[in-house]
Design a protein around this motif. Structure first.
Motif: not given
Length: 282
Positions: A165-193
């Motif tokens: 139910g969040f007002a979210v949108y995506r630009q490439g690897v950026n996941v963005i909410l009205p209050t802020g967003g994150i950029e998902i690098y390979p190290g944060c993507s879960g690849l290691n796990a």
């Protein structure tokens, strides 16, 4: 009866004591070097797990192994082990690559002394596990080059937040909410796990006799578990990025990442335990 030097070696090998003592000694030295040069509990635990799997496989089939070598193979094996023992005390910090050579030379040296060149095929399972334990960095690079895990993680994270139910949108690897967003690098993507659980699934397949369906499904389940559990971490980080910066830094950093990795390993361990329990007769 007078024994030659090679005959004495063969007599010692028949008791298996000396081979076992050398194997244990080399394992202890390798773990000590890993601790000094890597200094990570997780990395040391993982390396110890792979070594334990190798030793367990050899122990399980010890009565069926052909322990007949030849002079040439024995000399080559002794040279390999002598080289790593001489080099180990004088390592510098930039020679951490030697840890991989140490493991490989230890394995080949012992196998040559025990069974000769012709007997190396007896240890194909152990060799596969050893290669997996040494190639994790290479695997990460290869997978990252072929599969855009970051983009896939961003798409799934975006969907989960939208579904919640969040007002979210995506630009490439950026996941963005009205209050802020994150950029998902390979190290944060879960690849290691993902690669960690994939390796553990392959070790489980090699160590334990399971049916063909389980052999196919276990790696798929391992990858899925690691990816999905990391998605929850990404969702949490997206929600915290603007409202709680300290919380975001914690879950973005190594402590938070290790917690989710541990959850993935425990979940996978539960699956493996269930498979083994199902195999037991009622």
């Amino acid at each position: 009866m007078k024994l030659s030097g090679f005959d004495i070696i063969e007599q010692l090998k028949k008791s298996n004591f000396w081979l076992s003592a050398i194997a244990v000694g080399l394992t202890i030295i390798q773990l000590d070097l890993n601790w000094k040069f890597i200094g990570s509990i997780d990395a040391l635990t993982l390396r110890g797990l792979f070594l334990t799997a190798i030793l367990y496989l050899i122990w399980k089939k010890k009565h069926n192994l052909n322990l007949r070598s030849d002079l040439f193979s024995t000399l080559i094996g002794l040279l390999l082990i002598s080289f790593i023992l001489i080099k180990s005390p004088s390592l510098f910090w930039f020679e951490s690559f030697f840890l991989k050579i140490f493991a490989l030379f230890s394995f080949l040296g012992l196998a040559l002394i025990a069974s000769g060149i012709k007997g190396l095929k007896q240890y194909w399972q152990e060799f596969i596990i050893l290669v997996m334990s040494l190639s994790d960095g290479l695997l990460i690079s290869l997978v990252a080059a072929k599969v855009d895990v970051s983009l896939l993680a961003a798409k799934v994270s975006n969907f989960v937040l939208w579904y919640l139910g969040f007002a979210v949108y995506r630009q490439g690897v950026n996941v963005i909410l009205p209050t802020g967003g994150i950029e998902i690098y390979p190290g944060c993507s879960g690849l290691n796990a993902i690669l960690l659980l994939l390796q553990l699934s392959l070790v489980f397949i090699l160590v334990f006799p399971i049916n063909i369906f389980q052999k196919i499904m276990l790696p798929i389940l391992a990858v899925s578990l690691a990816f999905i559990i990391n998605i929850f971490r990404l969702v949490l980080m997206t929600l915290l990025v603007a409202s709680n910066h300290q919380g975001f830094e914690y879950w973005h950093g190594e402590p938070g990442s290790q917690i989710f990795s541990t959850i993935s390993i425990l979940a996978f361990g539960f699956v493996c335990h269930w498979i083994l329990r199902e195999k037991k007769p009622a």
